[in-house]
Scaffold this motif. Structure first.
Motif, PDB file in Angstrom:
ATOM      1  N   VAL A 655       6.287   1.875  -2.047  1.00 50.63           N
ATOM      2  CA  VAL A 655       6.612   0.692  -2.203  1.00 50.63           C
ATOM      3  C   VAL A 655       5.643  -0.251  -3.465  1.00 50.63           C
ATOM      4  CG1 VAL A 655       7.691   0.169  -0.308  1.00 50.63           C
ATOM      5  CG2 VAL A 655       5.466  -0.313  -0.334  1.00 50.63           C
ATOM      6  N   ALA A 656       4.587   0.588  -3.604  1.00 48.39           N
ATOM      7  CA  ALA A 656       3.627   0.046  -4.706  1.00 48.39           C
ATOM      8  C   ALA A 656       2.694   1.251  -4.972  1.00 48.39           C
ATOM      9  CB  ALA A 656       2.604  -1.077  -4.072  1.00 48.39           C
ATOM     10  N   ARG A 657       2.187   1.099  -6.232  1.00 46.12           N
ATOM     11  CA  ARG A 657       1.278   2.122  -6.767  1.00 46.12           C
ATOM     12  C   ARG A 657       0.610   1.816  -8.047  1.00 46.12           C
ATOM     13  NH1 ARG A 657       5.618   7.005  -8.726  1.00 46.12           N
ATOM     14  NH2 ARG A 657       6.702   5.640 -10.461  1.00 46.12           N
ATOM     15  N   THR A 658      -0.632   2.402  -8.017  1.00 50.40           N
ATOM     16  CA  THR A 658      -1.383   2.117  -9.439  1.00 50.40           C
ATOM     17  C   THR A 658      -2.238   3.160  -9.429  1.00 50.40           C
ATOM     18  OG1 THR A 658      -2.758   0.479 -10.542  1.00 50.40           O
ATOM     19  CG2 THR A 658      -3.382   1.007  -8.251  1.00 50.40           C
ATOM     20  N   PHE A 659      -3.172   3.468 -10.434  1.00 47.55           N
ATOM     21  CA  PHE A 659      -4.283   4.292 -10.520  1.00 47.55           C
ATOM     22  C   PHE A 659      -5.566   3.958 -11.291  1.00 47.55           C
ATOM     23  CE2 PHE A 659      -1.254   4.556 -14.417  1.00 47.55           C
ATOM     24  CZ  PHE A 659      -2.273   4.623 -15.461  1.00 47.55           C
TER      25      PHE A 659
END
Length: 676
Positions: A655-659
């Protein structure tokens, strides 16, 4: 050759049973030039028009028009989507009327000047001044130059939206305002004109239920229609009602079908509510330009595709910048559930005449577009354009902004209004701000100070040697609390990679602060020399460095407690276990309970496969509209440059992601720089 833009221009106020497009080849007589042809509806500066003349100030359009014999006995209306700037219209050598205003639609009843089945010459004489400073022109370039030339583009002159004929009844509904704010039915009002408007019976039909409203002696009508089992319009369920207005009976009756939605948009303290439910705006600025056709979309597919692109990039709102967009675009936004911030073009110099010309657009904006449920914000002035950048220093200019607000509020009381987007508010339903900063640390600290109220002002670079401090507020009397605050322009970076990097980090800093009611990223596409788009001018995606912008603009996002260093090198390569603090910003209706995962992958790599074991995980619970406290995930050091992926899984899906990119952070190369 096929007719350009052949679609009926007003699907939201539909009389397409009897209409005739006048788009296509017209005779064209430029002042001081040889007669030629032009393709309508493209501005004469554009390649699509076949003319491509800039700084031409006057020209004459001609074509033959034949009203279909089947229209005999009906009223015939000549309609123009938009002509910049003054249009003098003649039919058979008789002056039909004159219209001033380059962005507003207009029409003339030409019944008495045409005979069905017989050709007649239509002439449109256009005056498009090169000096546009005191007329509403938005981002069209002016000569003499105005203060905004650096962010202005090729002008749009002449006929630049569709031209058409349509047949109506002998007495007909000229206009109708429809508002569904009650969420139980529609308030309708309008005007009947023609042979016998006084006392005309207007039959309004919604979902098979007829309501008859009697017009008064001036042909005006006002009433309400109720709806059984109301179905509300929202981005999640963009339900539109077809509302038929009928005057008269039988074959001679006038019939028009409008579309509208049951939808309310409210300000409650510092928050926005759509249909009584909390709303957070995740917007993108769109200037509505195309490389070969300027302000006019080359075709209907291109017009609507920009909405699809905005949705694919994660946005739930489009701020259509300084332009009345075509009704077909707004109708498409209604159908897909895209929210819209609508605003007119501004002049660029302040005079009483310029302020008056600006306000003269507003009744037409509301009359034509006010029924669209997708429009949730009316904007007015932008950054004090047309107010000489001087609301705080000029009572007269401040009063002009207030007067514009009051004028718009009297026209439409159903939506929030922003009187001066970006700076120096004196009377506004939203406090919006425009702030650009290339320094991630300064951006984060300043956004935090603006959110807390510690700061009210921010630096704005108006030119290479012209930096000013602009404030949220243009008056000491404007309340410092109790009004929603949102960003309506931001973005940074010289290269496309840098811009994507700033999307990731700048957007999260806005999302870090619950006080804000939303944001508008600048911008959707490049325009001429302005290379700030997520997409280029041909709507192709750029190098985003592995970012999917939809992740940064999602309902649920991850906020990482890091101040990044460089695009491609957010942090130095760690040599010992790394603890990363992560928060969740969630704007759904229900809480999200899930597991935060962290895993190293090769530099620049996509999200690890689902069956790969993460390096760390932690439980997270996020309530709606409340940024969580930080959760720490600790990962081992990578063997070299690497990408740390962070993602939140809930109910079996991401439902959410970043790096976070870890790499060698090189000092900038300044060899040979001048010393002293």
């Amino acid at each position: 050759m096929s007719v350009p833009k052949p679609e009926y221009p007003r699907p939201d106020f539909d009389r397409s049973e009897r209409w005739l497009t006048l788009n296509g080849d017209w005779g064209f007589e430029p002042e001081g030039g040889e007669p030629t042809t032009i393709v309508v509806p493209f501005a004469w500066e554009t390649a699509a028009s076949g003319v491509r003349r800039t700084w031409l100030e006057r020209a004459v359009y001609r074509r033959s028009v034949t009203v279909p014999p089947a229209w005999d006995g009906r009223r015939v209306i000549l309609s123009f989507g938009a002509v910049h700037h003054v249009a003098r219209v003649l039919l058979g050598g008789v002056v039909v009327g004159v219209h001033t205003g380059g962005y507003t639609s207009f029409e003339f009843d030409v019944t008495e000047l045409v005979t069905p089945g017989e050709p007649v010459e239509l002439v449109v004489e256009v005056d498009a001044p090169a000096d546009k400073r005191e007329i509403p022109h938005g981002k069209q370039r002016s000569i003499p130059r105005d203060d905004y030339d650096g962010v202005s583009f090729t002008p749009t002159s002449g006929i630049w939206q569709s031209v058409w004929l349509e047949a109506r009844g002998r007495s007909y509904v000229e206009s109708a305002a429809i508002r569904g704010d009650s969420l139980t039915g529609f308030a309708v009002s309008g005007r009947v004109v023609g042979d016998a408007p006084a006392g005309a019976a207007v039959v309004v039909t919604v979902d098979g239920r007829e309501t008859t409203i009697a017009a008064d002696a001036d042909g005006r009508f006002d009433g309400t229609v109720t709806v059984d089992a109301p179905r509300l319009w929202s981005p999640a369920d963009p339900h539109l009602y077809a509302i038929e207005f009928r005057v008269g009976d039988g074959e001679a009756a006038d019939r028009v079908v409008a579309t509208a939605g049951l939808r309310s948009i409210e300000v409650r303290g510092e928050q926005l509510f759509l249909n009584g439910r909390r709303l957070y705006l995740r917007g993108v600025l769109d200037q509505g330009y195309w490389p070969d056709s300027g302000l006019t979309a080359p075709d209907d597919a291109s017009l609507v595709r920009d909405l699809d692109l905005a949705e694919e990039l994660g946005f739930n709102l489009v701020r259509k910048h300084l332009k009345f967009e075509e009704p077909r675009w707004l109708h498409a936004a209604d159908r897909m559930g895209m929210l819209v911030w609508a605003e007119p073009a501004c002049p660029s110099r302040f005079t009483p005449d310029a302020a008056s010309a600006f306000e003269e657009q507003l009744p037409e904006l509301v009359r034509r577009d006010g029924n669209h449920p997708s429009i949730v914000v009316w904007g007015l002035y932008n950054e004090e354009w047309g107010l000489d950048w001087d609301i705080p220093g000029s009572q007269e200019r401040a009063e002009a902004a207030v007067h514009a607000y009051d004028t718009m509020r009297a026209l439409d009381d159903s939506r929030p209004i922003v009187e001066n987007s970006g700076w120096a508010h004196v009377r506004s339903d939203l406090v919006d701000w425009h702030y650009y900063d290339e320094d991630p640390a300064a951006w984060a600290s300043n956004v935090a100070a603006l959110a807390s109220g510690e700061k009210e002002s921010f630096e704005v670079k108006l030119g290479p040697d012209f930096v000013v401090d602009k404030s949220f507020y243009g008056s000491a009397d404007f309340p410092r609390t109790g009004v929603p605050i949102l960003n309506s322009e931001f973005g940074a970076g010289f290269t496309s990679l840098e811009r994507a990097w700033h999307v990731r980090w700048q957007t999260q800093e806005i999302r870090r602060h619950d006080r804000f009611a939303g944001y508008v990223y600048t911008e959707l596409t490049d325009v001429e020399h302005e290379m700030a788009g997520l997409l280029d001018a041909d709507r192709r995606r750029k190098d985003w460095g592995g970012l999917n912008p939809a992740d940064s603009n999602a309902e649920t996002v991850l906020v990482v407690d890091i101040v990044p260093q460089r695009a491609g090198a957010d942090i130095p390569i760690p040599t010992s276990p790394l603890g990363v603090d992560v928060r969740v910003s969630h704007h759904g209706d229900a809480p999200v309970d899930g597991i935060l995962h962290a895993a190293w992958s090769a530099a620049g790599s996509p999200l690890p496969a689902a069956d790969e074991a993460p390096d760390a995980r932690a439980d997270v619970s996020a309530a709606p509209f409340a940024v969580t406290e930080p959760v720490t995930v600790t990962v081992p050091p990578p063997p070299g440059a690497a990408r740390l992926h962070l993602w939140l899984e809930a109910d079996g899906r991401c439902v959410a992601r970043t790096f976070v990119d870890a790499a060698v952070i090189e000092r900038p190369n300044r060899r040979g720089a001048r010393q002293g």
